[in-house]
Design a protein around this motif. Sequence first.
Motif, short mmCIF file in Angstrom:
data_model
loop_
_atom_site.label_atom_id
_atom_site.label_comp_id
_atom_site.label_asym_id
_atom_site.label_seq_id
_atom_site.Cartn_x
_atom_site.Cartn_y
_atom_site.Cartn_z
N ALA A 28 0.82 -1.20 0.00
CA ALA A 28 0.00 0.00 0.00
C ALA A 28 0.86 1.25 0.00
CB ALA A 28 -0.92 -0.01 1.22
N VAL A 29 1.86 1.28 0.86
CA VAL A 29 2.72 2.46 0.94
C VAL A 29 3.52 2.61 -0.35
CG1 VAL A 29 4.66 3.51 2.16
CG2 VAL A 29 2.81 2.43 3.45
N GLU A 30 4.03 1.52 -0.89
CA GLU A 30 4.77 1.58 -2.15
C GLU A 30 3.88 2.10 -3.28
OE1 GLU A 30 6.88 -1.95 -3.24
OE2 GLU A 30 8.06 -1.95 -1.39
N ALA A 31 2.63 1.68 -3.31
CA ALA A 31 1.70 2.15 -4.35
C ALA A 31 1.49 3.66 -4.25
CB ALA A 31 0.36 1.42 -4.23
N VAL A 32 1.33 4.16 -3.03
CA VAL A 32 1.13 5.60 -2.85
C VAL A 32 2.36 6.38 -3.29
CG1 VAL A 32 0.82 7.42 -1.12
CG2 VAL A 32 -0.58 5.36 -1.03
N VAL A 33 3.53 5.92 -2.90
CA VAL A 33 4.77 6.62 -3.24
C VAL A 33 4.99 6.59 -4.75
CG1 VAL A 33 7.28 6.60 -2.98
CG2 VAL A 33 5.82 6.26 -0.99
N ARG A 34 4.78 5.44 -5.38
CA ARG A 34 4.96 5.34 -6.83
C ARG A 34 3.97 6.25 -7.57
NH1 ARG A 34 8.51 1.31 -8.00
NH2 ARG A 34 8.78 -0.27 -6.39
N ASP A 35 2.73 6.30 -7.09
CA ASP A 35 1.73 7.16 -7.71
C ASP A 35 2.12 8.63 -7.57
OD1 ASP A 35 -0.98 7.63 -8.92
OD2 ASP A 35 -1.28 8.65 -7.00
N TYR A 36 2.62 9.02 -6.41
CA TYR A 36 3.05 10.39 -6.18
C TYR A 36 4.18 10.78 -7.13
CZ TYR A 36 4.64 14.54 -3.68
OH TYR A 36 5.01 15.81 -3.36
N ARG A 42 4.35 13.44 -14.58
CA ARG A 42 3.33 13.88 -15.54
C ARG A 42 3.17 15.39 -15.49
NH1 ARG A 42 0.53 9.32 -13.42
NH2 ARG A 42 -0.83 10.70 -12.22
N THR A 43 3.19 15.96 -14.30
CA THR A 43 3.07 17.41 -14.15
C THR A 43 4.24 18.12 -14.81
OG1 THR A 43 1.83 17.15 -12.10
CG2 THR A 43 2.87 19.30 -12.49
N GLU A 44 5.45 17.62 -14.59
CA GLU A 44 6.64 18.20 -15.21
C GLU A 44 6.53 18.17 -16.72
OE1 GLU A 44 9.97 16.03 -13.73
OE2 GLU A 44 9.86 16.94 -11.75
N ALA A 45 6.05 17.05 -17.27
CA ALA A 45 5.93 16.92 -18.72
C ALA A 45 4.90 17.91 -19.26
CB ALA A 45 5.53 15.50 -19.09
N ARG A 46 3.76 18.07 -18.55
CA ARG A 46 2.74 19.01 -18.99
C ARG A 46 3.24 20.44 -18.97
NH1 ARG A 46 -1.99 17.86 -15.37
NH2 ARG A 46 -1.23 15.77 -15.17
N VAL A 47 3.96 20.80 -17.94
CA VAL A 47 4.49 22.16 -17.83
C VAL A 47 5.49 22.41 -18.94
CG1 VAL A 47 5.94 23.67 -16.41
CG2 VAL A 47 4.06 22.40 -15.37
N GLN A 48 6.33 21.43 -19.22
CA GLN A 48 7.33 21.58 -20.27
C GLN A 48 6.65 21.75 -21.63
OE1 GLN A 48 10.04 18.30 -20.62
NE2 GLN A 48 11.42 19.41 -21.96
N LEU A 49 5.63 20.95 -21.91
CA LEU A 49 4.91 21.07 -23.18
C LEU A 49 4.19 22.40 -23.29
CD1 LEU A 49 3.38 17.49 -23.59
CD2 LEU A 49 5.23 18.53 -24.93
N ARG A 50 3.65 22.87 -22.18
CA ARG A 50 2.94 24.15 -22.18
C ARG A 50 3.90 25.31 -22.42
NH1 ARG A 50 1.26 25.97 -16.63
NH2 ARG A 50 3.33 26.84 -16.79
N ASP A 51 5.10 25.23 -21.87
CA ASP A 51 6.06 26.32 -21.97
C ASP A 51 6.82 26.34 -23.30
OD1 ASP A 51 5.34 27.17 -19.50
OD2 ASP A 51 7.09 26.39 -18.46
N GLU A 52 6.87 25.24 -24.04
CA GLU A 52 7.63 25.20 -25.30
C GLU A 52 7.14 26.21 -26.32
OE1 GLU A 52 7.96 21.27 -26.88
OE2 GLU A 52 9.26 20.60 -25.26
N PRO A 53 5.83 26.35 -26.58
CA PRO A 53 5.40 27.35 -27.58
C PRO A 53 5.80 28.76 -27.17
CG PRO A 53 3.62 25.81 -27.13
CD PRO A 53 4.73 25.50 -26.14
N GLU A 54 5.77 29.08 -25.88
CA GLU A 54 6.17 30.41 -25.43
C GLU A 54 7.64 30.65 -25.72
OE1 GLU A 54 5.14 30.99 -21.35
OE2 GLU A 54 3.05 30.45 -21.68
#
Length: 66
Positions: A28-36, A42-54
């Motif tokens: 259970a703890v491993e699942a939570v840590v891996r999900d986090y 995923r957040t880093e990838a979204r921010v990078q994709l959002r910032d590329e056009p700028e």
Amino acid sequence: MAKVDISLDAELVVEVMVLAGVGSPQDAVEAVVRDYIARGHRTEARVQLRDEPEREADGAQQPPQG
């Protein structure tokens, strides 16, 4: 791989076990840590994709140098 021992509130662990559908506190703890971690990536990838056009637009607005 190094291991870490921690103390957690039993009710929290049981709730995670139920939500994640796993049978052991360790899983259970491993699942939570891996999900986090995955969510952070995923957040880093979204921010990078959002910032590329700028960045590209900023480069196109600069007059040629030289």
